[in-house]
Design an enzyme around this catalytic site. Structure first.
Site, PDB file in Angstrom:
ATOM      1  N   SER A 132       0.844  -1.188   0.000  1.00 55.79           N
ATOM      2  CA  SER A 132       0.000   0.000   0.000  1.00 55.79           C
ATOM      3  C   SER A 132       0.879   1.237   0.000  1.00 55.79           C
ATOM      4  O   SER A 132       2.040   1.193   0.439  1.00 55.79           O
ATOM      5  CB  SER A 132      -0.896   0.012   1.248  1.00 55.79           C
ATOM      6  N   TYR A 145      -2.171   0.738  10.681  1.00 55.23           N
ATOM      7  CA  TYR A 145      -2.166   0.206   9.315  1.00 55.23           C
ATOM      8  C   TYR A 145      -0.873   0.578   8.593  1.00 55.23           C
ATOM      9  O   TYR A 145      -0.280  -0.256   7.908  1.00 55.23           O
ATOM     10  CB  TYR A 145      -3.374   0.732   8.551  1.00 55.23           C
TER      11      TYR A 145
END
Length: 248
Positions: A132, A145
């Site tokens: 990501s 995250y």
């Protein structure tokens, strides 16, 4: 003897995983669809002439049972992952952080360890980890995250170093803003309004098929070509913190 190559896609029950399974099948791969929700991947596997095998990447016994059912592996797409919660560091729930690390990092580790012998035996293996942009830049209320996805990136880089000289390529695809039905909804614990707000006013965010297209492109490069990393963002997203939105 069949010369068809086999690809394993984790988290194939929805979103990027499902789209990736479809994209690889379209390129001629026999796709092993892996996820916890067996009923979903059974439907998918039937549609793409693949194989559905239940897999919980956070459970070592599940991973071992999965690996025992998969003989040949040429491509492994470590896609299973997720974000849980959006609290600042000061008030973040350590259990949510642990859950994110478990699925995004340790899950990747468990599956990779289990399938490395088959990838090595293939003579031309490829590991694609779905990372990501959160693995490259920090942002407020995303500490857990971003920490997990930074770890995903480092594990990918380390694995490439450790496997150098072996017939296995290692890549990472790092998407930015991707609009899928479940990712934001899970992150905000089912709050549809909060999930919708993430993409509000954003013209043409990425969709799962965009990321799947990148994975299939990597998987169809010649054996001597390694795509180290591919960062993909929609045109509207110049950076994690810089997103063009059309006023409502």
């Amino acid at each position: 003897m069949s010369t068809q190559r086999t690809a394993v896609v984790t988290g194939a029950s929805s979103g990027i995983g499902e789209a990736t399974a479809r994209a690889l099948a379209a390129e001629g791969f026999r796709v092993v669809c892996a996820a916890r929700r067996i009923e979903r991947i059974e439907v998918l596997a039937a549609e793409i002439d693949g194989l559905a095998v239940r897999l919980d990447v956070t459970d070592a016994e599940s991973v071992a049972a999965f690996a025992a059912q998969v003989e040949a592996v040429h491509v492994l797409v470590n896609n299973a992952g997720g974000a849980f919660g959006s609290d600042p560091v000061e008030t973040a729930d350590p259990d949510q952080w642990a859950a994110m690390y478990d699925v995004n990092v340790l899950g990747l580790l468990r599956v990779t360890q289990a399938l490395l012998p088959a990838l090595r035996a293939s003579g031309d293996g490829l590991i694609v980890n779905i990372g990501s942009t959160a693995g490259r830049w920090a942002y407020e209320k995303g500490g857990g995250y971003t920490a997990a996805k930074h770890a995903t990136r480092v594990v990918t880089e380390t694995l490439r170093l450790e496997l150098n000289g072996e017939p296995i390529r290692v890549s990472e695809v790092a998407p930015g803003m991707v609009h899928t039905p479940e990712f934001a909804l899970v992150r905000f614990d089912g709050d549809q309004a909060a999930a919708d707000a993430v993409y509000a006013g954003v013209p043409d965010p990425l969709v799962a098929e965009d990321v799947a297209d990148a994975v299939s492109w990597i998987a169809t490069r010649p054996a001597h070509v390694n795509i180290d990393e591919l960062v993909i963002k929609p045109r509207a997203q110049a950076a994690v913190h810089k997103v063009h939105r059309i006023p409502s």
